[in-house]
Design an enzyme around this catalytic site. Structure first.
Site, PDB file in Angstrom:
ATOM      1  N   LYS A 166     -85.239 -10.802 -65.204  1.00 62.00           N
ATOM      2  CA  LYS A 166     -85.238 -10.690 -63.797  1.00 62.00           C
ATOM      3  C   LYS A 166     -84.299 -11.990 -62.865  1.00 62.00           C
ATOM      4  O   LYS A 166     -84.806 -13.016 -63.276  1.00 62.00           O
ATOM      5  CB  LYS A 166     -86.732 -10.645 -63.435  1.00 62.00           C
ATOM      6  CG  LYS A 166     -87.467  -9.476 -63.806  1.00 62.00           C
ATOM      7  CD  LYS A 166     -87.005  -8.023 -62.861  1.00 62.00           C
ATOM      8  CE  LYS A 166     -87.704  -7.115 -63.574  1.00 62.00           C
ATOM      9  NZ  LYS A 166     -86.929  -5.796 -63.000  1.00 62.00           N
ATOM     10  N   ASP A 194     -81.427  -8.170 -63.656  1.00 62.27           N
ATOM     11  CA  ASP A 194     -81.842  -7.155 -62.728  1.00 62.27           C
ATOM     12  C   ASP A 194     -82.279  -7.875 -61.529  1.00 62.27           C
ATOM     13  O   ASP A 194     -83.010  -8.813 -61.611  1.00 62.27           O
ATOM     14  CB  ASP A 194     -82.925  -6.487 -63.412  1.00 62.27           C
ATOM     15  CG  ASP A 194     -83.706  -5.501 -62.722  1.00 62.27           C
ATOM     16  OD1 ASP A 194     -82.978  -5.271 -61.413  1.00 62.27           O
ATOM     17  OD2 ASP A 194     -84.314  -4.674 -63.087  1.00 62.27           O
ATOM     18  N   GLU A 220     -77.891  -5.219 -62.775  1.00 62.41           N
ATOM     19  CA  GLU A 220     -78.741  -4.141 -62.482  1.00 62.41           C
ATOM     20  C   GLU A 220     -79.333  -4.440 -60.936  1.00 62.41           C
ATOM     21  O   GLU A 220     -79.589  -5.426 -60.673  1.00 62.41           O
ATOM     22  CB  GLU A 220     -80.109  -3.944 -63.171  1.00 62.41           C
ATOM     23  CG  GLU A 220     -80.945  -2.884 -62.916  1.00 62.41           C
ATOM     24  CD  GLU A 220     -81.886  -2.369 -63.969  1.00 62.41           C
ATOM     25  OE1 GLU A 220     -81.695  -2.626 -65.199  1.00 62.41           O
ATOM     26  OE2 GLU A 220     -83.253  -2.367 -63.735  1.00 62.41           O
ATOM     27  N   GLU A 246     -82.748   3.452 -60.160  1.00 62.93           N
ATOM     28  CA  GLU A 246     -83.897   3.894 -60.207  1.00 62.93           C
ATOM     29  C   GLU A 246     -84.491   4.105 -58.862  1.00 62.93           C
ATOM     30  O   GLU A 246     -85.555   4.673 -58.958  1.00 62.93           O
ATOM     31  CB  GLU A 246     -84.772   2.499 -60.969  1.00 62.93           C
ATOM     32  CG  GLU A 246     -84.797   1.365 -59.992  1.00 62.93           C
ATOM     33  CD  GLU A 246     -85.451   0.115 -60.664  1.00 62.93           C
ATOM     34  OE1 GLU A 246     -84.671  -0.394 -61.637  1.00 62.93           O
ATOM     35  OE2 GLU A 246     -86.502  -0.170 -60.371  1.00 62.93           O
ATOM     36  N   ASP A 269     -85.010   7.549 -63.129  1.00 57.19           N
ATOM     37  CA  ASP A 269     -86.065   7.363 -63.876  1.00 57.19           C
ATOM     38  C   ASP A 269     -86.735   8.866 -63.632  1.00 57.19           C
ATOM     39  O   ASP A 269     -86.966   9.470 -62.937  1.00 57.19           O
ATOM     40  CB  ASP A 269     -87.132   6.435 -62.961  1.00 57.19           C
ATOM     41  CG  ASP A 269     -88.613   6.312 -63.848  1.00 57.19           C
ATOM     42  OD1 ASP A 269     -89.248   7.035 -64.008  1.00 57.19           O
ATOM     43  OD2 ASP A 269     -88.836   4.983 -63.866  1.00 57.19           O
ATOM     44  N   HIS A 296     -84.118   4.396 -66.566  1.00 63.88           N
ATOM     45  CA  HIS A 296     -85.006   3.493 -66.210  1.00 63.88           C
ATOM     46  C   HIS A 296     -86.417   4.036 -66.687  1.00 63.88           C
ATOM     47  O   HIS A 296     -86.769   5.203 -66.372  1.00 63.88           O
ATOM     48  CB  HIS A 296     -85.108   3.359 -64.585  1.00 63.88           C
ATOM     49  CG  HIS A 296     -86.239   2.402 -64.152  1.00 63.88           C
ATOM     50  ND1 HIS A 296     -87.179   3.073 -63.595  1.00 63.88           N
ATOM     51  CD2 HIS A 296     -86.358   0.971 -63.809  1.00 63.88           C
ATOM     52  CE1 HIS A 296     -88.147   2.129 -63.137  1.00 63.88           C
ATOM     53  NE2 HIS A 296     -87.530   0.890 -63.428  1.00 63.88           N
ATOM     54  N   GLU A 330     -85.685   1.418 -72.304  1.00 63.95           N
ATOM     55  CA  GLU A 330     -86.109   0.300 -71.642  1.00 63.95           C
ATOM     56  C   GLU A 330     -87.495   0.244 -71.948  1.00 63.95           C
ATOM     57  O   GLU A 330     -88.238   1.083 -71.704  1.00 63.95           O
ATOM     58  CB  GLU A 330     -85.925   0.381 -69.862  1.00 63.95           C
ATOM     59  CG  GLU A 330     -86.852  -0.742 -69.422  1.00 63.95           C
ATOM     60  CD  GLU A 330     -86.269  -0.579 -67.826  1.00 63.95           C
ATOM     61  OE1 GLU A 330     -86.060   0.369 -67.187  1.00 63.95           O
ATOM     62  OE2 GLU A 330     -86.989  -1.749 -67.354  1.00 63.95           O
TER      63      GLU A 330
HETATM   64 CA    CA Z   1     -84.857  -2.506 -62.471  1.00 64.86          CA
END
Ligand code: CA
Length: 376
Positions: A166, A194, A220, A246, A269, A296, A330
């Site tokens: 992240k 991301d 991302e 996503e 997703d 996702h 993921e």
């Molecule tokens: Ca993400």
């Protein structure tokens, strides 16, 4: 066969340790599950991504339009619900609610024909999938450079060959953390970053240039999902592949992403973009554009199982080639007490690889004791 009941299950669990990404802190995990019951005894399960109380209200509203209908008419029912509420929700919560319903209908269809859902959509291209570890969130105390590198090393020790970090906490911290993780895991493990759309295009390009030499597999959600021109600007400026999607919905939403070539990798997703029916269409569309699909996944075991049914069919990134490059699963490693508890047989990885369930429908059985335990 007719639908006789549409039940919604709102679940919640307090976390032992809160964690943060660039947008918010989490101290609770929730799940909104859809259960559709038929007059022939088949029960289908689905899951909705997004604010659970709000998707629950929408699915409860859908129920009257579903009762008495044939659950095998998945596309018809999808179109009816979409058209009925189109004026109020072509994206967002309404489509997230529709996703949970569609997944449950596919679970019923698979159980009715006694085959996995993917078998009814053309069959599987693979029986197992390489998973990547999603984790490396921020904690409320400690030095991220130290706890994040330790966490990354644990994923590598568990067998993961790819992990996602992240970012979105300011360019200086992002750069330092990304460098530290790359040093810790070495050159042979794939590393993705991301930002959860924390930046505008100017800042995203700056961060991208700072970490470009660290062999980043994808960047991302660098910018907000509405800003497809921002995506194009970042994409033109960097050699890192851009991923996103996503927060995008339906084949109509992804049509714009694809025709504008705003992303190198799309990440719909299944519990959000419209369910299994819609996501199969989206990944087929992406193939026609030469753009990769890498779903996702962020939910309970039902969301994971539904994603696996779809991933079984997502084309390789180098279609029909001697050196196939398959999509990754993921695999969320953050604390989620509900995730595996609701499954009779948990879906786990072995050395970073997850086997796609072969049972009918989604290939899972639900633990009703866990539903009662986490019920709000
Ligand atoms: Ca993400």
């Amino acid at each position: 066969m007719k639908i006789i009941q549409v039940n919604t299950h709102l679940l919640s669990a307090k976390l032992t340790t809160p964690f943060a990404y660039s947008r918010a802190w989490y101290d609770t995990r929730t799940a909104m599950l859809v259960e559709i019951v038929t007059d022939e005894g088949h029960t289908g399960w689905g899951e909705c991504y997004g604010p659970a109380k709000m998707t629950k209200a929408i699915v409860d509203e859908f129920a009257a339009l579903l009762i008495g209908r044939d659950p095998l008419n998945t596309d018809y029912l999808w179109q009816q619900l979409y058209a009925r509420f189109r004026d109020h929700g072509q994206k967002g919560l309404l489509i997230q609610a529709l996703s949970g319903v569609d997944i449950a209908l596919w679970d019923i269809r698979g159980k009715h024909f006694n085959v996995p859902a993917y078998q009814l959509l053309g069959g599987a291209l693979r029986s197992e999938v390489q998973a990547y570890a999603t984790g490396l969130y921020r904690r409320d105390s400690g030095d991220p450079l130290s706890y994040l590198t330790g966490e990354a090393e644990n994923y590598v020790a568990e067998g993961f060959r790819a992990i996602k970090l992240k970012v979105g906490f300011g360019i200086a911290q992002d750069r330092a953390v990304t460098q530290a993780i790359r040093n810790a895991i070495g050159e042979d493990i794939a590393l993705m970053i991301d930002a959860n759309h924390a930046y505008d295009a100017v800042s995203a390009i700056r961060l991208g240039r700072e970490v470009e030499a660290l062999d980043i597999s994808w960047f991302e959600e660098p910018v907000p999902p509405e800003d497809l021109q921002g995506y194009q600007a970042v994409k033109a400026a960097l050699t890192i592949p851009l991923a996103g999607g996503e927060c995008e919905f339906t084949r109509m939403g992804f049509r714009d992403v694809l025709t504008q070539r705003a992303m190198d990798i799309i990440q719909p997703d299944i519990c959000s973009a419209g369910g299994l029916s819609e996501c199969k269409k989206i990944s087929d569309m992406a193939l026609a554009f030469g753009i990769r699909t890498n779903p996702h996944v962020w939910g309970s075991g039902i969301g994971i199982a539904a994603s696996l049914q779809w991933i079984a069919m997502v084309p390789d990134h180098t279609p029909v080639s001697l050196t196939p490059s398959a999509p990754l699963l993921e695999f969320d490693r953050t604390e989620h007490p509900i995730r595996q508890a609701i499954l009779q047989q948990p879906i786990e990885h072995k050395n970073g690889v997850v086997t796609i369930p072969q049972g009918p429908g989604l290939g899972i059985d639900i633990n009703r004791d866990a539903l009662s335990f986490f019920k709000v």
